[in-house]
Design an enzyme around this catalytic site. Structure first.
Site, short mmCIF file in Angstrom:
data_model
loop_
_atom_site.label_atom_id
_atom_site.label_comp_id
_atom_site.label_asym_id
_atom_site.label_seq_id
_atom_site.Cartn_x
_atom_site.Cartn_y
_atom_site.Cartn_z
N TRP A 453 -23.31 -22.03 26.69
CA TRP A 453 -24.54 -21.62 26.02
C TRP A 453 -24.23 -21.05 24.64
O TRP A 453 -24.82 -21.45 23.63
CB TRP A 453 -25.28 -20.57 26.85
CG TRP A 453 -26.63 -20.22 26.30
CD1 TRP A 453 -27.83 -20.71 26.73
CD2 TRP A 453 -26.94 -19.35 25.19
NE1 TRP A 453 -28.87 -20.20 25.97
CE2 TRP A 453 -28.36 -19.36 25.01
CE3 TRP A 453 -26.17 -18.57 24.33
CZ2 TRP A 453 -29.00 -18.62 24.03
CZ3 TRP A 453 -26.81 -17.83 23.33
CH2 TRP A 453 -28.20 -17.85 23.19
N TYR A 457 -25.28 -22.83 21.09
CA TYR A 457 -26.21 -22.13 20.20
C TYR A 457 -25.59 -21.95 18.81
O TYR A 457 -26.26 -22.17 17.79
CB TYR A 457 -26.56 -20.77 20.81
CG TYR A 457 -27.55 -19.95 20.00
CD1 TYR A 457 -28.91 -20.16 20.13
CD2 TYR A 457 -27.11 -18.95 19.14
CE1 TYR A 457 -29.83 -19.41 19.41
CE2 TYR A 457 -28.01 -18.19 18.40
CZ TYR A 457 -29.37 -18.43 18.55
OH TYR A 457 -30.26 -17.67 17.83
N ASP A 473 -30.28 -21.92 29.78
CA ASP A 473 -31.01 -20.83 29.15
C ASP A 473 -32.19 -20.39 30.02
O ASP A 473 -32.94 -21.22 30.54
CB ASP A 473 -31.52 -21.30 27.78
CG ASP A 473 -32.30 -20.22 27.05
OD1 ASP A 473 -31.66 -19.34 26.45
OD2 ASP A 473 -33.55 -20.26 27.10
#
Length: 510
Positions: A453, A457, A473
């Site tokens: 994640w 990102y 998420d």
């Protein structure tokens, strides 16, 4: 549509449709002027029109920029859409629209163009640029000409001239200051090239545009175009709660921040910027404090990345309209993916935010800026510090865990930040526009404390990754509930290659 399809290009020019703005330019042989496809001047006859992919190509052919539509304000080329690694291995028919593989030569040419635009004030030679891209100057010339139909030097000259034209039109800077800010080494060289290309002197242009009486010595404001629609308020709503105290402010529908960039001689330049939307002109007005003139091209390039100004929203909307079957109004035209101005700053904030709230993350990031950043005086209330650089963090005399621990940051996060700073210092990891986002994400995940994640990102915001999808998420799962993980992955496949924009729509829906 290609530049060789004269009928299609003329039809697009005739429509004055903003979807085509920045994708091509029109040279009018009867006037010697080249225009944007949205120009409101009298429509020339088809036989008097020649179409060019870039402004540089139009200028090489001997055309001068239009003073009405101002080609220097056109939005840049939309980001490339690379194939995923799976698609690269197999050109299956089910490849999503827009996911055609981008070959290495084209990627190199586009990356070189980005470097030329961002560093047009500091690039000294083609050899220097080629070395930074890991190729020879001869190879770079070849692939660049194939993609843009001009040489890198011609492209660089046009970048400098159009920036100078914008400064002459919109600011009260002296001609000498304009020449230096645009990357010309001398006033004489600037004047000679300006006259040769545009058939008038810089002062004559200023008189023609009615800007000869502007005041000097003030902060400057320039316009940066985009393709509408542009959902400015939603973008600010994303940035506002994540604004680092002392470094960023969002208020009165405008974004403010402090800036520290490095000049070619290695010295730091500090200042501040403000960005606000001018809806009537499909552009952002960017105000830049006077000290930042020395690094103006860098500032403008990073603003474009931060606010996703090169996005082509209509192309994205064609794919994401499928989201409307899930919930009416889920796909909002004009949504942008926020980039970043300072990749290291954004990365540190992302690491700090693991498993805590947005508000808590903002508090910690503010402490880092206050304790380890550099104080700065600005005329904007609330802008007090520039965020520390990777060098600042990596060069701490005491252990990073101890220094950051005193700010309330746990040792694991502090060590991750230190490791990232080291990798960015030695060049092992490049968090920047133009870097391969999937490769960057893989490199980030090799660092302790960075998972899928966090890496995805960071790559999305720093490298302009259009197809990131963070399936784990919490917000994505909530927006798509009650679907299971496998169903979410299958659903997201329909949104390639714009899954980053799909995510923004899903987050906004909450």
């Amino acid at each position: 549509m290609t530049m060789d399809n004269h009928a299609a290009c003329y039809a697009a020019f005739q429509s004055k449709d903003s979807r085509f703005d920045g994708h091509f330019f029109v040279g009018v042989t009867s006037t010697g002027i080249y225009c944007r496809p949205v120009c409101r001047a009298r429509l020339p006859r088809p036989e008097n029109c020649t179409f060019f992919k870039t402004a540089a190509e139009a200028e090489r052919a001997g055309f001068r920029p239009c003073l009405l539509c101002r080609p220097e304000l056109a939005p840049g080329c939309a980001p490339m859409v690379p194939a995923t690694r799976l698609q690269t291995r197999s050109a299956a028919p089910e490849t999503a629209p827009g996911c055609a593989p981008v070959d290495a030569s084209r990627r190199l040419a586009v990356l070189a163009a980005k470097r030329l635009e961002e560093h047009c004030g500091s690039i000294e030679s083609l050899e220097e640029l080629a070395a930074s891209l890991g190729c020879t100057a001869r190879h770079l010339r070849r692939v660049f000409r194939e993609e843009y139909r001009v040489s890198p030097v011609q492209y660089l000259q046009t970048c400098r001239l159009l920036l100078a034209k914008s400064l002459l039109t919109d600011t009260g800077l002296s001609v000498l200051e304009v020449a230096m800010a645009s990357g010309f080494g001398s006033l004489r060289r600037f004047n000679d090239l300006f006259r040769a290309r545009y058939h008038l002197s810089p002062t004559s242009l200023r008189r023609q545009t009615g800007q000869a009486d502007r005041l000097e010595g003030q902060n400057i404001s320039l316009m940066l175009g985009y393709r509408p629609p542009y959902d400015w308020e939603r973008l600010l709503a994303f940035l506002a709660p994540r604004a680092i105290p002392g470094v960023e402010i969002v208020r009165d529908s405008a974004y403010y921040r402090t800036v520290r960039l490095v000049r070619r001689d290695g010295t730091n330049v500090c200042g501040w910027i403000r960005a606000e939307n001018v809806l009537a002109q499909n552009a952002l007005r960017v105000t830049v404090s006077t000290p930042l003139l020395a690094v103006l091209p860098q500032v403008l390039a990073r603003v474009r990345e931060l606010f996703d100004l090169n996005c082509d929203p209509n192309r994205i909307n064609e794919t994401l309209q499928a989201m409307e079957t899930l919930k009416p109004g889920l796909c909002v035209p004009g949504v942008r993916v926020p980039g970043c101005f300072d990749p290291f700053e954004m990365a540190v904030r992302t690491i700090l935010g693991q498993q805590i709230t947005v508000k808590g993350t903002t508090t910690l990031a503010g402490r880092v800026a206050r304790e380890l950043g550099t104080p700065i005086r600005t005329e904007v209330e609330g802008l007090t510090h520039v965020f520390p650089t990777a060098r600042d963090i990596y060069g701490l005399e005491e252990p990073v865990s101890g220094r950051l621990g005193a700010l309330g940051i746990i040792a694991a996060r502090a060590n991750t930040i230190s490791a990232l700073a080291g990798k960015m210092m030695d060049g092992s990891i490049r968090l920047s526009a133009g870097a391969d986002p999937e490769q960057t994400a893989s490199q980030l995940m090799e660092l302790p404390g960075i998972g899928a994640w966090t890496a995805g990102y960071m790559a999305m915001r720093a490298s302009g990754w259009t197809d990131a999808f963070l399936e784990t998420d919490h917000g994505i799962k909530k927006a798509l509930a009650p679907r299971k993980a496998g169903e979410i992955r299958e659903l997201a496949e329909r949104w390639r290659p714009w899954r980053s924009y799909a995510m923004m729509n899903l987050w906004n829906s909450l």
